[in-house]
Design a protein around this motif. Sequence first.
Motif, PDB file in Angstrom:
ATOM      1  N   MET A 112      66.780  78.889  82.787  1.00 14.69           N
ATOM      2  CA  MET A 112      66.722  78.727  81.336  1.00 14.69           C
ATOM      3  C   MET A 112      67.878  79.452  80.652  1.00 14.69           C
ATOM      4  O   MET A 112      68.390  78.992  79.635  1.00 14.69           O
ATOM      5  N   GLU A 113      68.291  80.608  81.217  1.00 17.82           N
ATOM      6  CA  GLU A 113      69.357  81.394  80.600  1.00 17.82           C
ATOM      7  C   GLU A 113      70.728  80.780  80.842  1.00 17.82           C
ATOM      8  O   GLU A 113      71.624  80.912  80.021  1.00 17.82           O
ATOM      9  N   ASN A 114      70.896  80.160  81.985  1.00 24.78           N
ATOM     10  CA  ASN A 114      72.179  79.543  82.302  1.00 24.78           C
ATOM     11  C   ASN A 114      72.126  78.076  81.892  1.00 24.78           C
ATOM     12  O   ASN A 114      71.629  77.242  82.637  1.00 24.78           O
ATOM     13  N   PRO A 115      72.638  77.784  80.715  1.00 31.24           N
ATOM     14  CA  PRO A 115      72.558  76.390  80.285  1.00 31.24           C
ATOM     15  C   PRO A 115      73.396  75.485  81.188  1.00 31.24           C
ATOM     16  O   PRO A 115      74.458  75.861  81.646  1.00 31.24           O
ATOM     17  N   ILE A 116      72.846  74.338  81.429  1.00 33.96           N
ATOM     18  CA  ILE A 116      73.546  73.353  82.246  1.00 33.96           C
ATOM     19  C   ILE A 116      74.539  72.642  81.333  1.00 33.96           C
ATOM     20  O   ILE A 116      74.185  72.221  80.235  1.00 33.96           O
ATOM     21  N   SER A 117      75.765  72.567  81.786  1.00 34.39           N
ATOM     22  CA  SER A 117      76.760  71.898  80.952  1.00 34.39           C
ATOM     23  C   SER A 117      76.516  70.391  81.006  1.00 34.39           C
ATOM     24  O   SER A 117      76.581  69.770  82.053  1.00 34.39           O
ATOM     25  N   LEU A 118      76.176  69.857  79.842  1.00 36.23           N
ATOM     26  CA  LEU A 118      75.895  68.431  79.726  1.00 36.23           C
ATOM     27  C   LEU A 118      76.923  67.803  78.792  1.00 36.23           C
ATOM     28  O   LEU A 118      77.484  68.472  77.925  1.00 36.23           O
ATOM     29  N   PRO A 119      77.113  66.521  78.940  1.00 36.64           N
ATOM     30  CA  PRO A 119      77.983  65.842  77.972  1.00 36.64           C
ATOM     31  C   PRO A 119      77.392  65.973  76.568  1.00 36.64           C
ATOM     32  O   PRO A 119      76.181  66.153  76.396  1.00 36.64           O
ATOM     33  N   SER A 120      78.260  65.902  75.582  1.00 38.73           N
ATOM     34  CA  SER A 120      77.810  66.113  74.199  1.00 38.73           C
ATOM     35  C   SER A 120      76.736  65.105  73.793  1.00 38.73           C
ATOM     36  O   SER A 120      75.818  65.434  73.032  1.00 38.73           O
ATOM     37  N   GLU A 121      76.802  63.893  74.292  1.00 36.98           N
ATOM     38  CA  GLU A 121      75.782  62.886  73.958  1.00 36.98           C
ATOM     39  C   GLU A 121      74.402  63.322  74.447  1.00 36.98           C
ATOM     40  O   GLU A 121      73.417  63.236  73.719  1.00 36.98           O
ATOM     41  N   GLN A 122      74.330  63.810  75.675  1.00 38.48           N
ATOM     42  CA  GLN A 122      73.054  64.276  76.220  1.00 38.48           C
ATOM     43  C   GLN A 122      72.574  65.536  75.492  1.00 38.48           C
ATOM     44  O   GLN A 122      71.376  65.710  75.272  1.00 38.48           O
ATOM     45  N   GLN A 123      73.520  66.407  75.119  1.00 36.63           N
ATOM     46  CA  GLN A 123      73.136  67.599  74.365  1.00 36.63           C
ATOM     47  C   GLN A 123      72.548  67.216  73.013  1.00 36.63           C
ATOM     48  O   GLN A 123      71.573  67.802  72.553  1.00 36.63           O
ATOM     49  N   GLU A 124      73.148  66.206  72.369  1.00 37.80           N
ATOM     50  CA  GLU A 124      72.615  65.728  71.079  1.00 37.80           C
ATOM     51  C   GLU A 124      71.219  65.149  71.261  1.00 37.80           C
ATOM     52  O   GLU A 124      70.323  65.385  70.446  1.00 37.80           O
ATOM     53  N   GLN A 125      71.016  64.396  72.349  1.00 32.00           N
ATOM     54  CA  GLN A 125      69.688  63.835  72.619  1.00 32.00           C
ATOM     55  C   GLN A 125      68.663  64.952  72.815  1.00 32.00           C
ATOM     56  O   GLN A 125      67.553  64.884  72.279  1.00 32.00           O
ATOM     57  N   LEU A 126      69.050  65.979  73.560  1.00 25.66           N
ATOM     58  CA  LEU A 126      68.145  67.111  73.766  1.00 25.66           C
ATOM     59  C   LEU A 126      67.843  67.813  72.443  1.00 25.66           C
ATOM     60  O   LEU A 126      66.699  68.196  72.182  1.00 25.66           O
ATOM     61  N   THR A 127      68.847  67.977  71.618  1.00 20.16           N
ATOM     62  CA  THR A 127      68.640  68.612  70.316  1.00 20.16           C
ATOM     63  C   THR A 127      67.696  67.784  69.455  1.00 20.16           C
ATOM     64  O   THR A 127      66.794  68.325  68.809  1.00 20.16           O
ATOM     65  N   GLN A 128      67.877  66.466  69.476  1.00 20.78           N
ATOM     66  CA  GLN A 128      66.992  65.588  68.708  1.00 20.78           C
ATOM     67  C   GLN A 128      65.555  65.670  69.232  1.00 20.78           C
ATOM     68  O   GLN A 128      64.602  65.713  68.457  1.00 20.78           O
ATOM     69  N   ILE A 129      65.423  65.698  70.548  1.00 19.09           N
ATOM     70  CA  ILE A 129      64.079  65.796  71.135  1.00 19.09           C
ATOM     71  C   ILE A 129      63.434  67.121  70.738  1.00 19.09           C
ATOM     72  O   ILE A 129      62.259  67.160  70.359  1.00 19.09           O
ATOM     73  N   ARG A 130      64.196  68.212  70.819  1.00 18.48           N
ATOM     74  CA  ARG A 130      63.655  69.514  70.428  1.00 18.48           C
ATOM     75  C   ARG A 130      63.250  69.526  68.958  1.00 18.48           C
ATOM     76  O   ARG A 130      62.195  70.063  68.598  1.00 18.48           O
ATOM     77  N   ASP A 131      64.129  68.941  68.118  1.00 19.52           N
ATOM     78  CA  ASP A 131      63.814  68.894  66.683  1.00 19.52           C
ATOM     79  C   ASP A 131      62.560  68.067  66.417  1.00 19.52           C
ATOM     80  O   ASP A 131      61.684  68.467  65.643  1.00 19.52           O
ATOM     81  N   SER A 132      62.465  66.908  67.069  1.00 19.54           N
ATOM     82  CA  SER A 132      61.289  66.066  66.838  1.00 19.54           C
ATOM     83  C   SER A 132      60.032  66.732  67.397  1.00 19.54           C
ATOM     84  O   SER A 132      58.959  66.640  66.810  1.00 19.54           O
ATOM     85  N   THR A 133      60.176  67.421  68.512  1.00 20.35           N
ATOM     86  CA  THR A 133      59.033  68.147  69.075  1.00 20.35           C
ATOM     87  C   THR A 133      58.587  69.244  68.115  1.00 20.35           C
ATOM     88  O   THR A 133      57.383  69.417  67.880  1.00 20.35           O
ATOM     89  N   ALA A 134      59.548  69.976  67.566  1.00 19.13           N
ATOM     90  CA  ALA A 134      59.208  71.035  66.613  1.00 19.13           C
ATOM     91  C   ALA A 134      58.525  70.444  65.381  1.00 19.13           C
ATOM     92  O   ALA A 134      57.542  71.009  64.873  1.00 19.13           O
ATOM     93  N   LYS A 135      59.007  69.277  64.903  1.00 20.91           N
ATOM     94  CA  LYS A 135      58.391  68.643  63.739  1.00 20.91           C
ATOM     95  C   LYS A 135      56.960  68.205  64.056  1.00 20.91           C
ATOM     96  O   LYS A 135      56.040  68.422  63.269  1.00 20.91           O
ATOM     97  N   VAL A 136      56.783  67.594  65.228  1.00 17.45           N
ATOM     98  CA  VAL A 136      55.440  67.148  65.621  1.00 17.45           C
ATOM     99  C   VAL A 136      54.504  68.346  65.738  1.00 17.45           C
ATOM    100  O   VAL A 136      53.353  68.316  65.269  1.00 17.45           O
ATOM    101  N   MET A 137      54.977  69.429  66.354  1.00 16.03           N
ATOM    102  CA  MET A 137      54.147  70.627  66.486  1.00 16.03           C
ATOM    103  C   MET A 137      53.802  71.198  65.110  1.00 16.03           C
ATOM    104  O   MET A 137      52.686  71.667  64.887  1.00 16.03           O
ATOM    105  N   SER A 138      54.750  71.139  64.204  1.00 18.99           N
ATOM    106  CA  SER A 138      54.491  71.611  62.841  1.00 18.99           C
ATOM    107  C   SER A 138      53.422  70.754  62.180  1.00 18.99           C
ATOM    108  O   SER A 138      52.503  71.268  61.535  1.00 18.99           O
ATOM    109  N   ASP A 139      53.551  69.429  62.348  1.00 21.04           N
ATOM    110  CA  ASP A 139      52.547  68.514  61.786  1.00 21.04           C
ATOM    111  C   ASP A 139      51.169  68.765  62.398  1.00 21.04           C
ATOM    112  O   ASP A 139      50.150  68.760  61.695  1.00 21.04           O
ATOM    113  N   VAL A 140      51.138  68.997  63.697  1.00 21.31           N
ATOM    114  CA  VAL A 140      49.868  69.270  64.377  1.00 21.31           C
ATOM    115  C   VAL A 140      49.243  70.540  63.810  1.00 21.31           C
ATOM    116  O   VAL A 140      48.046  70.587  63.518  1.00 21.31           O
ATOM    117  N   GLY A 141      50.063  71.570  63.636  1.00 24.81           N
ATOM    118  CA  GLY A 141      49.556  72.819  63.073  1.00 24.81           C
ATOM    119  C   GLY A 141      49.012  72.622  61.669  1.00 24.81           C
ATOM    120  O   GLY A 141      47.935  73.136  61.327  1.00 24.81           O
TER     121      GLY A 141
END
Length: 134
Positions: free
Chosen positions: A65-94
């Motif tokens: 977890m501490e050593n981030p895997i170097s991913l292409p920027s497109e995959q990093q953006e997808q991961l960021t979007q997934i994290r953001d949507s997950t955070a939003k869903v968790m917020s809605d659930v709360g």
Amino acid sequence: MANEIIPSEIFILILVVILAFVVIIIALQWKKVRQSDNTLKLMEKEIELKKIAMVEKDLENKRLMENPISLPSEQQEQLTQIRDSTAKVMSDVGYLHSEINERLARLEAQTELKKLEKMLAEIEDKEKKLNKGK
């Protein structure tokens, strides 16, 4: 007379047989205790090994977890979007959990209020009937 057995010799013979049985029983019990002790030590070692394996696995996961895997920027953006949507869903659930809990609390309070009002009305009716009877 040489063939005759003296009662004290019989007594000694019986004592020797009893002593032999006692020694055999003690030896068997001691063997069981040793086996149990060995089994217990083995189990303790297995538990220690499992704990060590769990700690090693946890450390490996933290390292990954501490050593981030170097991913292409497109995959990093997808991961960021997934994290953001997950955070939003968790917020809605709360929020929904909180809203449901608040509504349940209000419903329970309203139900209790209705029960108490009904009980008060019944008590007042009974008091009026008692006062008329006097």
